[in-house]
Design an enzyme around this catalytic site. Structure first.
Site, PDB file in Angstrom:
ATOM      1  N   SER A   1       7.533   9.250  11.939  1.00 41.62           N
ATOM      2  CA  SER A   1       6.084   9.100  11.772  1.00 41.62           C
ATOM      3  C   SER A   1       5.513   7.887  12.484  1.00 41.62           C
ATOM      4  O   SER A   1       6.144   6.837  12.601  1.00 41.62           O
ATOM      5  CB  SER A   1       5.755   8.997  10.277  1.00 41.62           C
ATOM      6  N   HIS A   2       4.257   8.073  12.909  1.00 41.89           N
ATOM      7  CA  HIS A   2       3.424   6.985  13.410  1.00 41.89           C
ATOM      8  C   HIS A   2       2.900   6.156  12.239  1.00 41.89           C
ATOM      9  O   HIS A   2       3.210   6.418  11.078  1.00 41.89           O
ATOM     10  CB  HIS A   2       2.252   7.551  14.213  1.00 41.89           C
ATOM     11  N   ARG A   3       2.059   5.137  12.549  1.00 41.64           N
ATOM     12  CA  ARG A   3       1.303   4.405  11.538  1.00 41.64           C
ATOM     13  C   ARG A   3      -0.182   4.556  11.857  1.00 41.64           C
ATOM     14  O   ARG A   3      -0.556   4.954  12.959  1.00 41.64           O
ATOM     15  CB  ARG A   3       1.665   2.911  11.525  1.00 41.64           C
ATOM     16  N   SER A   4      -1.028   4.196  10.901  1.00 44.28           N
ATOM     17  CA  SER A   4      -2.468   4.344  11.135  1.00 44.28           C
ATOM     18  C   SER A   4      -2.963   3.376  12.211  1.00 44.28           C
ATOM     19  O   SER A   4      -3.863   3.692  12.984  1.00 44.28           O
ATOM     20  CB  SER A   4      -3.245   4.140   9.838  1.00 44.28           C
TER      21      SER A   4
ATOM     22  N   GLN B   1      -5.708  11.423   1.167  1.00 42.99           N
ATOM     23  CA  GLN B   1      -5.763  10.610   2.385  1.00 42.99           C
ATOM     24  C   GLN B   1      -5.681  11.420   3.674  1.00 42.99           C
ATOM     25  O   GLN B   1      -6.391  11.119   4.636  1.00 42.99           O
ATOM     26  CB  GLN B   1      -4.640   9.572   2.375  1.00 42.99           C
ATOM     27  N   GLU B   2      -4.826  12.440   3.717  1.00 47.05           N
ATOM     28  CA  GLU B   2      -4.646  13.168   4.972  1.00 47.05           C
ATOM     29  C   GLU B   2      -4.510  14.660   4.714  1.00 47.05           C
ATOM     30  O   GLU B   2      -3.645  15.100   3.952  1.00 47.05           O
ATOM     31  CB  GLU B   2      -3.390  12.685   5.716  1.00 47.05           C
TER      32      GLU B   2
ATOM     33  N   LYS C   1       5.203  13.186  12.828  1.00 43.68           N
ATOM     34  CA  LYS C   1       3.838  13.010  12.335  1.00 43.68           C
ATOM     35  C   LYS C   1       3.158  12.002  13.250  1.00 43.68           C
ATOM     36  O   LYS C   1       3.467  10.818  13.221  1.00 43.68           O
ATOM     37  CB  LYS C   1       3.888  12.510  10.884  1.00 43.68           C
TER      38      LYS C   1
ATOM     39  N   SER D   1      -1.950   2.210   4.584  1.00 42.56           N
ATOM     40  CA  SER D   1      -1.345   2.610   3.320  1.00 42.56           C
ATOM     41  C   SER D   1       0.132   2.265   3.405  1.00 42.56           C
ATOM     42  O   SER D   1       0.901   2.954   4.065  1.00 42.56           O
ATOM     43  CB  SER D   1      -1.534   4.124   3.105  1.00 42.56           C
TER      44      SER D   1
ATOM     45  N   ASP E   1      -1.021  14.743   2.868  1.00 45.51           N
ATOM     46  CA  ASP E   1      -0.470  13.446   2.461  1.00 45.51           C
ATOM     47  C   ASP E   1      -1.464  12.869   1.462  1.00 45.51           C
ATOM     48  O   ASP E   1      -2.546  12.426   1.835  1.00 45.51           O
ATOM     49  CB  ASP E   1      -0.297  12.522   3.671  1.00 45.51           C
TER      50      ASP E   1
ATOM     51  N   LYS F   1       9.761   5.581   9.400  1.00 42.17           N
ATOM     52  CA  LYS F   1       8.934   4.646  10.155  1.00 42.17           C
ATOM     53  C   LYS F   1       9.780   3.404  10.436  1.00 42.17           C
ATOM     54  O   LYS F   1      10.044   2.617   9.515  1.00 42.17           O
ATOM     55  CB  LYS F   1       7.689   4.248   9.346  1.00 42.17           C
TER      56      LYS F   1
ATOM     57  N   HIS G   1      -7.909   5.653   4.679  1.00 43.06           N
ATOM     58  CA  HIS G   1      -8.213   5.828   6.100  1.00 43.06           C
ATOM     59  C   HIS G   1      -9.674   6.159   6.352  1.00 43.06           C
ATOM     60  O   HIS G   1     -10.059   6.460   7.481  1.00 43.06           O
ATOM     61  CB  HIS G   1      -7.341   6.942   6.694  1.00 43.06           C
TER      62      HIS G   1
ATOM     63  N   GLU H   1       3.130  15.187   1.080  1.00 44.99           N
ATOM     64  CA  GLU H   1       3.687  13.834   1.148  1.00 44.99           C
ATOM     65  C   GLU H   1       3.053  12.935   0.090  1.00 44.99           C
ATOM     66  O   GLU H   1       1.859  13.022  -0.185  1.00 44.99           O
ATOM     67  CB  GLU H   1       3.427  13.274   2.547  1.00 44.99           C
TER      68      GLU H   1
ATOM     69  N   ASP I   1       7.191   8.766   1.301  1.00 44.87           N
ATOM     70  CA  ASP I   1       6.946   7.692   2.266  1.00 44.87           C
ATOM     71  C   ASP I   1       6.974   6.351   1.549  1.00 44.87           C
ATOM     72  O   ASP I   1       7.952   5.611   1.618  1.00 44.87           O
ATOM     73  CB  ASP I   1       5.605   7.916   2.963  1.00 44.87           C
TER      74      ASP I   1
ATOM     75  N   GLU J   1      -6.668   7.715  12.190  1.00 42.04           N
ATOM     76  CA  GLU J   1      -5.695   8.555  12.879  1.00 42.04           C
ATOM     77  C   GLU J   1      -6.330   9.746  13.591  1.00 42.04           C
ATOM     78  O   GLU J   1      -5.646  10.691  13.979  1.00 42.04           O
ATOM     79  CB  GLU J   1      -4.632   9.032  11.889  1.00 42.04           C
TER      80      GLU J   1
END
Length: 416
Positions: free
Chosen positions: A360-363, A156-157, A384, A42, A236, A333, A147, A281, A308, A200
């Site tokens: 934050s991380h990424r997927s 999504q999350e 995150k 995303s 998110d 990011k 995801h 988010e 984001d 994730e």
């Protein structure tokens, strides 16, 4: 002399989705730094370009020598100068020549090499002696949207944050406990659930948004009671993923409903108030500054409204949001913007305007743990980075180690 760059090496490695990405080694006279770039599913349309048109292989065959020839002989401590050189080599606004992932991997590896040259951990090299606050982990519990599969929730999350944790170890294990609890609750709701996970590490059930919310909140309440650590639900939505620009509506395929901006504002506000959400988010698509501003005005004194896709770690775009009062937090990011220098400047602008930075991380991740150090160095209240999975726990376990290294460390100060 200790931190003069002697060599730069670039290689192709796997990310957590099995896709290629880049890893960079920077060797100095007295140090060594290694960093790898993640990638997102995303993504915001105004992020820098991840890779040049030829992909990772073009970087390995054509770009490595160019980068090496420019950086060898420079001092890794001069990170701003090196980041500027990387952007000059690229020569484009969106880093499409070298690729933002290439640039960020070199930038992070250089910072790690500079820290190593003086026998310092990265968080200390970047943050100084005042970098003592450990971020709270935002853990991904249920995956939907981009995801997950078509029968998963549209949102999504479904995240949680252990706001009552006294240290990072307690926080990490509280999130893990919620993750386990949620699987139990999903299986009670759907006995056919096979334990599938998203990119994730969150569970991917065939549930409605409502049922997923109920399970998420129940799990938070039960783990809070069992462990004595308050865990709060968060989301998110990644709303850009289900925004239809032709209809000008948010299309919830799983729910078979469509919502205009006003209805979306009311929908998200109701979720925040009904489920006592701590953090939300991307509740609107990436161009909707007005929607972000209205929701922030309504609930921003009791819920973190984080951008984001709308900000993409870009300080100029963040400045637009600040002027409009859109959101009160920003996802950070580094590969969205390309260099650590630009990442830091965005964090600085956010802090100056009371926006909460969320590293934050990424997927699509790697086992690189640089963002754990960045979160501490930047004094970010949150990181995150998932709750389970090797590429996710690489960051969480590194935070546990960092906490041990700082005898006077504390958990970061929460916005509320």
């Amino acid at each position: 002399m200790e931190s003069i760059i002697e060599d730069v090496r670039v290689r192709k490695i796997l990310d957590s989705r099995g896709n290629p990405t880049v890893e960079v080694d920077v060797i100095t006279w007295n140090g060594f730094g290694r960093a790898a770039a993640p990638s997102g599913a995303s993504t915001g349309s105004r992020e820098v370009t991840a890779f040049p048109s030829g992909g990772v292989d073009e970087i390995i065959t054509e770009v490595e020598d160019i980068i090496s020839s420019e950086l060898i002989g420079m001092d890794a401590v001069d990170l701003q100068d090196i980041d500027l050189v990387l952007k000059e080599i690229d020569g484009t606004e969106n880093l499409s020549s070298l690729g933002g992932n290439t640039v960020v991997a070199v930038s992070m590896a250089t910072a790690r090499a500079a820290a190593s040259s003086y026998n310092m951990p990265l968080y200390r090299f970047l943050g100084g002696n005042l970098a003592t606050a450990i971020p709270y982990p935002l853990g991904n519990m249920i995956n939907g949207g981009a995801h997950a599969g078509e029968n998963a929730p549209d949102i999504q999350e479904f995240l949680v944050v252990p706001v009552g944790a006294e240290d990072i170890t307690e926080a990490v294990f509280a999130n893990a406990a919620v993750h386990k609890k949620i699987r139990e609750l999903i299986q009670k709701k759907d006995p056919s659930f096979t334990g599938g996970k998203g990119d994730e590490g969150g569970w991917v059930p065939s549930l409605s948004n409502h049922d997923a919310l109920e399970i998420q909140v129940t799990a938070c309440e039960e783990v809070t009671d069992e462990l004595g650590v308050e865990v709060r639900p968060s989301l998110d939505l990644a709303a850009s993923e289900f925004w239809d620009p032709e209809l000008e509506k948010y299309v919830y395929k799983q729910e078979k409903v469509q919502k205009d901006t006003g209805e979306q504002i009311e929908f998200v506000r109701e979720i925040i108030e009904t489920y006592d959400m701590y953090y939300v988010e991307d509740p609107f698509h990436e161009g909707d500054f007005e929607g972000f501003a209205e929701l922030t005005s309504l609930v921003g004194d009791r819920c973190i409204i984080c951008g984001d896709d709308i900000f993409v770690t870009n300080r100029e775009i963040l400045r637009e949001g600040i002027e409009m009062g859109a959101a009160n937090a920003i996802i950070i990011k580094p590969n969205q913007i390309g260099t650590l220098t630009d990442t830091y400047l965005t964090v600085k602008l956010a802090r100056e305007n009371r926006y909460t930075p969320v590293v934050s991380h990424r997927s699509g991740e790697t086992t690189d743990d640089t963002i754990a150090h960045l979160a501490v160095a930047f004094g970010a209240p949150f990181i995150k980075t998932g709750a389970i999975g090797g590429e996710r726990i690489a960051k969480l376990n590194e935070l546990i180690r960092i906490q041990e290294e700082i005898p006077y460390s504390t958990m970061a100060e929460l916005p509320f």
